[in-house]
Design a protein around this motif. Structure first.
Motif, mmCIF file in Angstrom:
data_model
loop_
_atom_site.group_PDB
_atom_site.id
_atom_site.type_symbol
_atom_site.label_atom_id
_atom_site.label_comp_id
_atom_site.label_asym_id
_atom_site.label_seq_id
_atom_site.Cartn_x
_atom_site.Cartn_y
_atom_site.Cartn_z
ATOM 1 N N SER A 158 5.096 -45.091 61.144
ATOM 2 C CA SER A 158 4.426 -43.836 61.493
ATOM 3 C C SER A 158 4.888 -43.296 62.830
ATOM 4 O O SER A 158 4.691 -42.117 63.108
ATOM 5 C CB SER A 158 2.926 -44.054 61.572
ATOM 6 O OG SER A 158 2.660 -44.921 62.643
ATOM 7 N N SER A 213 9.558 -38.060 54.701
ATOM 8 C CA SER A 213 8.377 -38.685 55.321
ATOM 9 C C SER A 213 7.446 -37.624 55.880
ATOM 10 O O SER A 213 7.888 -36.746 56.627
ATOM 11 C CB SER A 213 8.843 -39.605 56.450
ATOM 12 O OG SER A 213 7.811 -39.742 57.380
ATOM 13 N N ILE A 221 6.224 -46.733 55.490
ATOM 14 C CA ILE A 221 6.610 -45.633 56.388
ATOM 15 C C ILE A 221 6.244 -46.095 57.794
ATOM 16 O O ILE A 221 5.133 -46.542 58.025
ATOM 17 C CB ILE A 221 5.849 -44.335 56.061
ATOM 18 C CG1 ILE A 221 6.357 -43.710 54.762
ATOM 19 C CG2 ILE A 221 6.000 -43.323 57.194
ATOM 20 C CD1 ILE A 221 5.683 -42.391 54.413
ATOM 21 N N ASN A 279 12.981 -39.919 58.055
ATOM 22 C CA ASN A 279 13.431 -39.615 56.711
ATOM 23 C C ASN A 279 13.001 -38.212 56.299
ATOM 24 O O ASN A 279 11.923 -37.763 56.659
ATOM 25 C CB ASN A 279 12.795 -40.642 55.751
ATOM 26 C CG ASN A 279 13.480 -40.648 54.419
ATOM 27 O OD1 ASN A 279 13.437 -39.648 53.712
ATOM 28 N ND2 ASN A 279 14.127 -41.740 54.070
ATOM 29 N N GLY A 330 8.714 -42.081 61.660
ATOM 30 C CA GLY A 330 8.858 -41.190 60.495
ATOM 31 C C GLY A 330 9.914 -41.706 59.548
ATOM 32 O O GLY A 330 10.412 -40.976 58.703
ATOM 33 N N VAL A 377 11.467 -44.332 56.505
ATOM 34 C CA VAL A 377 11.034 -45.004 55.274
ATOM 35 C C VAL A 377 11.849 -46.289 55.146
ATOM 36 O O VAL A 377 13.051 -46.289 55.418
ATOM 37 C CB VAL A 377 11.281 -44.089 54.052
ATOM 38 C CG1 VAL A 377 10.979 -44.812 52.758
ATOM 39 C CG2 VAL A 377 10.418 -42.843 54.179
ATOM 40 N N LEU A 401 3.726 -41.038 49.244
ATOM 41 C CA LEU A 401 5.121 -41.040 48.777
ATOM 42 C C LEU A 401 5.154 -41.274 47.273
ATOM 43 O O LEU A 401 4.242 -41.879 46.708
ATOM 44 C CB LEU A 401 5.916 -42.155 49.458
ATOM 45 C CG LEU A 401 6.659 -41.848 50.764
ATOM 46 C CD1 LEU A 401 7.552 -43.012 51.123
ATOM 47 C CD2 LEU A 401 7.482 -40.580 50.668
ATOM 48 N N THR A 430 6.160 -31.120 53.425
ATOM 49 C CA THR A 430 6.963 -32.001 54.279
ATOM 50 C C THR A 430 8.376 -31.486 54.389
ATOM 51 O O THR A 430 8.937 -31.307 55.473
ATOM 52 C CB THR A 430 6.979 -33.423 53.688
ATOM 53 O OG1 THR A 430 5.646 -33.909 53.643
ATOM 54 C CG2 THR A 430 7.855 -34.358 54.491
ATOM 55 N N SER A 438 2.396 -45.086 53.427
ATOM 56 C CA SER A 438 3.137 -44.562 52.273
ATOM 57 C C SER A 438 2.287 -44.529 51.017
ATOM 58 O O SER A 438 2.560 -43.696 50.146
ATOM 59 C CB SER A 438 4.371 -45.436 52.023
ATOM 60 O OG SER A 438 3.982 -46.793 51.980
ATOM 61 N N GLU A 465 18.233 -40.330 56.554
ATOM 62 C CA GLU A 465 17.416 -40.471 57.773
ATOM 63 C C GLU A 465 18.248 -40.035 58.970
ATOM 64 O O GLU A 465 19.447 -40.227 58.968
ATOM 65 C CB GLU A 465 17.017 -41.938 57.974
ATOM 66 C CG GLU A 465 15.702 -42.243 57.346
ATOM 67 C CD GLU A 465 15.207 -43.644 57.632
ATOM 68 O OE1 GLU A 465 15.827 -44.368 58.439
ATOM 69 O OE2 GLU A 465 14.209 -44.020 57.025
#
Lengths: 502, 130, 39
Positions: free
Chosen positions: A275, A422, A273, A419, A278, A280, A308, A402, A304, A17
């Motif tokens: 939002s 994300s 996640i 992340n 961004g 995790v 994910l 992504t 997520s 991250e």
């Protein structure tokens, strides 16, 4: 700083991250900009007060002046003096499905955004980088739409009763069994509204004498639910396990304030996640702490779930963890299933208890059947139970989009948060004027973006938040990226020190 | 108030105020220092100790509506680094103003009264006192 | 354009920009004049 957690015993994949610091000069200029806007805001309020300028905002009539003021004047200071000036970038009316591309209703304002008028034209095929549509199920044609249409003909649209009375349909039970299977838990319960799933169920889980440990960036629905429950709430730094462990230790060592009785329950509330960031959640570490200190864990997978993990089962799937380790699994159907509403999953006794005790089960009308059918169809598609590999391909496509999108933005020199995996990609704007300018310039290039500023973010961290979708083709992403780069040069937004050399 | 760059911006803002006043041709240096001190303290008093509530809506059901900015700072925790910084800065400005006005009695009285208007509300004993 | 963005004048109405710019120019003029006299 790059928080790269190496492959400790807990993680089955590298956890990377980044939250690059705001450049000092940019921070100073951002404060200066807010200072200038605030001073002019006071000037405008002064002109309105003395009737030199017409006041557009709602205010009491002369006869009401002596009553308690209805409108908190100062609380709307930012709304009327900052937000108004750039609010054409928000709440844009669309006249199509919010898919990978959408049609916007064109509108103009002749009084600096106090009022808008429709021009009657439609801005066609705007590339939608703002909606939550991770797997691209926001469609008005195809398998899901047809199934929802059939159910609409058969069941009608409204349910007009609660789950505990007449509103308990076979469609709901079918959906709840499918959700339980999808999550890998014993039982689940669905609710007609995502926000209410949090705010109405947390009060059923904890109460007085309980402690809720909440991440500082948790969603408003979690905050409201925690407050409604009457529990004691302590906030730990965002995704910071040292801060969480310290709170846990203090809670266990000292117990409740004043009486020092042990807490009845300690509930850790985190999101899969975040939002706006961004990022995790560091779930393996949270679960390790939860086991160590015998606390309960409430995981909100609003963003997520579906987005994910190799099978789309959310952040547990992403880290390869056992769903049994999480006591309360929550999520919504808004972002990845093209639907609405939320679910709670977990042990059967927990779900039976919520069926009896949850505010939503008692008072709220239950989920509309076509929406339930949309979720069932899209969820079966993700699980591959519809006999196709569409779901798996979309999950794969989202992961590729992504990674590609984030990598390209970093190469261009933007500061992006969160992340690497994300699908929510915050690109930092910082200065208040750039918030409005970015939204406008991108729309000129036929790209729809979401911009966010203070007070929804820290004052020096205004940002544009991109939501990547599996429905975006590489061509769309390249068009969007070239437009972002062009606007980034125009607005001088490529602040990153770690610009990757081409 | 302790986010990145806030203290630097505040310091630059005070310096800018001083330069702007200094560039007014008919002001002498002592007058400029006293004006800098008085305007700074007036601004600090209004923004930190007079205005109540928040300029935007907060999800705390109106709890902050009756508190001044200073009382809302760091959720009311006393002796944080921000509080220390914003308590010390007017004192430093006061020392500078006193020095540059060569401890002239009139300036001294004005500067001292102005300093007290921003120091007294900052005392922890007066937190939440009306 | 960068000047408008960095100072947030981009969000102000034209007459507000005029007020700000005239203030800025007058302060700068005074500073130059005072600096000249002082030198």
């Amino acid at each position: 700083q790059n928080h790269v957690t190496c492959n400790g015993a807990l993680y089955n994949r590298p956890f990377s991250e980044s939250f690059e610091e705001t450049p000092m000069l940019v921070a100073v200029l951002t404060y200066m900009g807010y200072g200038i806007l605030t001073l002019f805001g006071y000037l405008r309020d002064f002109l309105r007060e003395w009737k030199i300028e017409k006041c557009h905002v709602a205010q009491e009539r002369e006869e009401q002046r002596d009553f308690v003021p209805l409108y908190q004047d100062f609380e709307n200071f930012y709304t009327r003096n900052l937000y108004m000036r750039i609010r054409d970038s928000w709440n844009r009316p669309i006249c199509s499905v919010p898919g990978a591309k959408m049609d916007l209703v064109e509108r103009v304002s002749h009084d600096y955004n106090w009022t808008f008028e429709y021009t009657g034209k439609v801005i066609k095929d705007v590339i939608n980088m703002g909606s939550y549509n991770y797997l691209g199920f926001a469609e008005n044609m195809g398998y899901c739409a047809d199934a929802a249409a059939d159910v609409t003909m058969k069941y009608g649209i409204g349910v007009s009763s609660t789950r505990q009375e007449m509103g308990n349909l076979d469609k709901h039970e079918e959906l709840e069994m499918l959700v339980a299977k999808f999550l890998g838990v014993e039982a689940s319960m669905v609710f007609g509204m995502g926000f209410a799933t949090n705010s109405m169920n947390i009060p059923a889980l904890t109460g007085k004498g309980c402690l809720i440990l909440s991440d500082e960036l948790n969603h408003a629905s979690l905050v409201l639910g925690a407050r409604l429950s009457g529990s004691t709430i302590r906030v730990f730094k965002h995704n910071n396990m040292q801060s969480l462990e310290k709170l846990l230790r203090d809670a266990i060592v000292h117990g409740q304030p004043r009486t020092h009785r042990p807490w009845k329950k300690i509930l850790i509330v985190v999101e899969g996640i975040y939002s706006m960031e961004g990022s995790v959640v560091r779930l393996p570490e949270v679960i390790a702490l939860k086991k160590k200190y015998k606390a309960y864990l409430y995981l909100d997978e609003a963003h997520s779930i579906g987005a994910l993990g190799p099978r789309g089962r959310g952040v547990l799937d992403y880290f390869g963890l056992d769903p049994e380790d999480v006591d309360v699994l929550m999520g919504t159907f808004t972002k990845s299933f093209g639907a609405a509403g939320g679910y709670i999953g977990g042990k059967k006794e927990l779900i039976d208890y919520l069926r009896a005790q949850s505010h939503s089960a008692v008072y709220a009308t239950s989920m509309s059947s076509p929406v339930a059918e949309q979720i069932i169809t899209s969820m079966k598609c993700i699980m591959g139970e519809d006999g196709t590999t569409i779901g798996r391909e979309r999950i794969q496509q989202l992961a590729e989009n992504t990674t590609y999108f984030r990598r390209r933005l970093r190469e261009m020199g933007f500061i992006i948060y969160g992340n690497n995996d994300s699908p929510v990609v915050p690109v930092m704007l910082y200065m208040p004027a750039k918030i409005g300018a970015f939204g406008r310039e991108m729309l000129k290039r036929n790209i729809g973006v979401v911009v966010v500023g203070f007070p929804a973010t820290p004052i020096i961290e205004s940002r544009a938040r991109f939501c990547v979708s599996a429905a975006h083709t590489k061509e769309m992403l390249d068009v969007a990226l070239s437009a972002i780069s062009e606007v980034g040069d125009l607005l001088q937004m490529k602040y990153s020190k770690y610009r990757a050399l081409p | 108030m302790n986010s990145r760059g806030m203290w630097l911006t505040y310091t630059l803002g005070v310096a800018l105020l001083h330069v702007v006043l200094l560039s007014i041709p008919f002001f002498s240096v002592p007058v400029v220092w006293t004006l800098t001190n008085v305007i700074h303290n007036a601004g600090m008093y209004v923004f930190l100790h007079a205005v109540k509530g928040t300029p935007f809506e907060t999800p705390d059901q109106g709890k902050a509506r009756l508190l001044t900015h200073w009382e809302q700072l760091d959720y009311g925790v006393q002796f944080t680094s921000s509080r220390k910084f914003f308590t010390i800065s007017p004192i430093i400005l006061y020392f500078l103003a006193s020095f540059y006005t060569k401890y002239n009695m009139v300036h001294f009285v004005i500067n001292t009264c102005s300093l007290l208007t921003v120091l007294i509300p900052k005392l922890p004993q007066l937190h939440g006192v009306r | 354009y960068q000047y408008l963005l960095v100072t947030a004048l981009y969000m102000l109405e034209p007459w507000e920009r005029t007020v700000f710019n005239s203030l800025l120019i007058s302060v700068a003029g005074m500073a130059v004049y005072t600096g000249y006299v002082f030198m």
